[in-house]
Motif scaffolding. Structure first.
Motif, PDB file in Angstrom:
ATOM      1  N   VAL A 105     -16.711  -2.615   5.295  1.00 26.99           N
ATOM      2  CA  VAL A 105     -17.937  -2.824   4.532  1.00 26.99           C
ATOM      3  C   VAL A 105     -17.995  -1.745   3.458  1.00 26.99           C
ATOM      4  O   VAL A 105     -17.524  -0.624   3.649  1.00 26.99           O
ATOM      5  N   LYS A 106     -18.546  -2.101   2.309  1.00 30.54           N
ATOM      6  CA  LYS A 106     -18.522  -1.193   1.159  1.00 30.54           C
ATOM      7  C   LYS A 106     -19.322   0.084   1.382  1.00 30.54           C
ATOM      8  O   LYS A 106     -19.046   1.101   0.762  1.00 30.54           O
ATOM      9  N   ASP A 107     -20.326   0.028   2.250  1.00 34.89           N
ATOM     10  CA  ASP A 107     -21.141   1.228   2.476  1.00 34.89           C
ATOM     11  C   ASP A 107     -20.672   2.021   3.691  1.00 34.89           C
ATOM     12  O   ASP A 107     -21.427   2.774   4.287  1.00 34.89           O
ATOM     13  N   THR A 108     -19.389   1.865   4.045  1.00 33.21           N
ATOM     14  CA  THR A 108     -18.841   2.612   5.167  1.00 33.21           C
ATOM     15  C   THR A 108     -18.886   4.112   4.886  1.00 33.21           C
ATOM     16  O   THR A 108     -18.899   4.542   3.722  1.00 33.21           O
ATOM     17  N   GLU A 109     -18.929   4.903   5.939  1.00 32.59           N
ATOM     18  CA  GLU A 109     -18.936   6.359   5.774  1.00 32.59           C
ATOM     19  C   GLU A 109     -17.609   6.819   5.157  1.00 32.59           C
ATOM     20  O   GLU A 109     -16.553   6.241   5.437  1.00 32.59           O
ATOM     21  N   PRO A 110     -17.633   7.857   4.315  1.00 30.09           N
ATOM     22  CA  PRO A 110     -16.409   8.343   3.676  1.00 30.09           C
ATOM     23  C   PRO A 110     -15.285   8.634   4.671  1.00 30.09           C
ATOM     24  O   PRO A 110     -14.120   8.288   4.435  1.00 30.09           O
ATOM     25  N   GLU A 111     -15.628   9.279   5.795  1.00 30.13           N
ATOM     26  CA  GLU A 111     -14.604   9.608   6.787  1.00 30.13           C
ATOM     27  C   GLU A 111     -13.960   8.348   7.354  1.00 30.13           C
ATOM     28  O   GLU A 111     -12.755   8.310   7.625  1.00 30.13           O
ATOM     29  N   GLU A 112     -14.762   7.299   7.525  1.00 30.15           N
ATOM     30  CA  GLU A 112     -14.240   6.048   8.058  1.00 30.15           C
ATOM     31  C   GLU A 112     -13.322   5.372   7.052  1.00 30.15           C
ATOM     32  O   GLU A 112     -12.294   4.790   7.422  1.00 30.15           O
ATOM     33  N   LEU A 113     -13.660   5.438   5.787  1.00 23.02           N
ATOM     34  CA  LEU A 113     -12.803   4.866   4.752  1.00 23.02           C
ATOM     35  C   LEU A 113     -11.444   5.549   4.738  1.00 23.02           C
ATOM     36  O   LEU A 113     -10.401   4.887   4.684  1.00 23.02           O
ATOM     37  N   LEU A 114     -11.451   6.877   4.806  1.00 24.43           N
ATOM     38  CA  LEU A 114     -10.197   7.623   4.799  1.00 24.43           C
ATOM     39  C   LEU A 114      -9.370   7.316   6.041  1.00 24.43           C
ATOM     40  O   LEU A 114      -8.149   7.121   5.960  1.00 24.43           O
ATOM     41  N   ARG A 115     -10.029   7.270   7.191  1.00 23.90           N
ATOM     42  CA  ARG A 115      -9.321   6.938   8.435  1.00 23.90           C
ATOM     43  C   ARG A 115      -8.713   5.543   8.337  1.00 23.90           C
ATOM     44  O   ARG A 115      -7.588   5.305   8.760  1.00 23.90           O
TER      45      ARG A 115
END
Length: 221
Positions: A105-115
């Motif tokens: 989802v586009k509003d995912t947390e930054p850490e989750e995007l990187l992971r």
């Protein structure tokens, strides 16, 4: 260095993702695209490791662009992660069928995007057990009675067992605990199963597990 391509028709979304990703020592944004046609051309020209692909884009939508990428043998190493506004997006099912390795989802947390970017390049699918449940329920609603596929004959009994557990959304660690083996052994079984079936990643194993009848919706409780 993990090379990422951003495909989204919203400039601010691309800018935000680019700033976050480029700030990492192991990730580099190698291109951007505002529509599916640009994305496809950029992928062919730059061969990124991963593409963050918006589902809804002009000219060529993200689903069509993903199909063209995943059907091209020359782009077999490119992983596609679909971007959606809502987790229950009706297109998530089609995204996985189109060959995407998962979705965010586009509003995912930054850490989750990187992971997520690191995980998908490592060969993991971005499918939570909850998402897997919805996908299999969708398969049940759209598909006829599953028929065994000839490809499964090449699998050992243990590999079939592992494939079924992948289809239920279990991680390597969870599979290891269920089968009382080491996580490395579980990962090896998953990898061998993917090679034998020609699956790009775990997401495709989920699809194959249901379509072959190894997993049925009732198993999910």
């Amino acid at each position: 260095m993990i090379r990422v391509l951003l495909a989204d028709d919203q400039l601010l979304v691309r800018a935000g993702f680019k700033a976050l990703l480029d700030a990492q020592p192991d990730i580099e944004v190698v291109g951007e695209a505002a529509d599916g046609q640009e994305a496809l051309a950029a992928v062919r020209a730059r061969r990124p490791d991963a593409v963050l692909m918006d589902i809804r884009m002009p000219l060529l939508d993200g689903l069509a662009a993903t199909r063209k990428i995943t059907e091209d043998p020359a782009l077999a190493d490119v992983k596609v992660v679909m971007l959606t506004t809502f987790e229950l997006d009706a297109y998530v099912f089609e995204a996985i069928r189109s060959g995407a390795s998962g979705f965010l989802v586009k509003d995912t947390e930054p850490e989750e995007l990187l992971r997520a970017v690191r995980a998908v390049v490592a060969g993991d699918a971005l499918l939570s057990p909850g998402v897997t449940r919805r996908l299999i329920a969708e398969f049940a609603a759209r598909s006829k009675t599953p028929a065994p596929t000839a490809e499964l004959a090449a699998l050992t009994d243990r590999e079939r067992e592992v494939m079924a557990l992948v289809g239920l959304g279990l991680s390597n660690e969870e599979i290891a605990r269920r089968l009382v083996v080491s996580p490395l052994t579980a990962k090896t079984h998953v990898s061998r199963t993917m090679v034998k079936l020609g699956a790009r990643d775990r997401a495709q194993l989920v699809v194959l597990a249901y379509e072959s009848g190894l997993v049925r919706p009732g198993w999910l409780g």
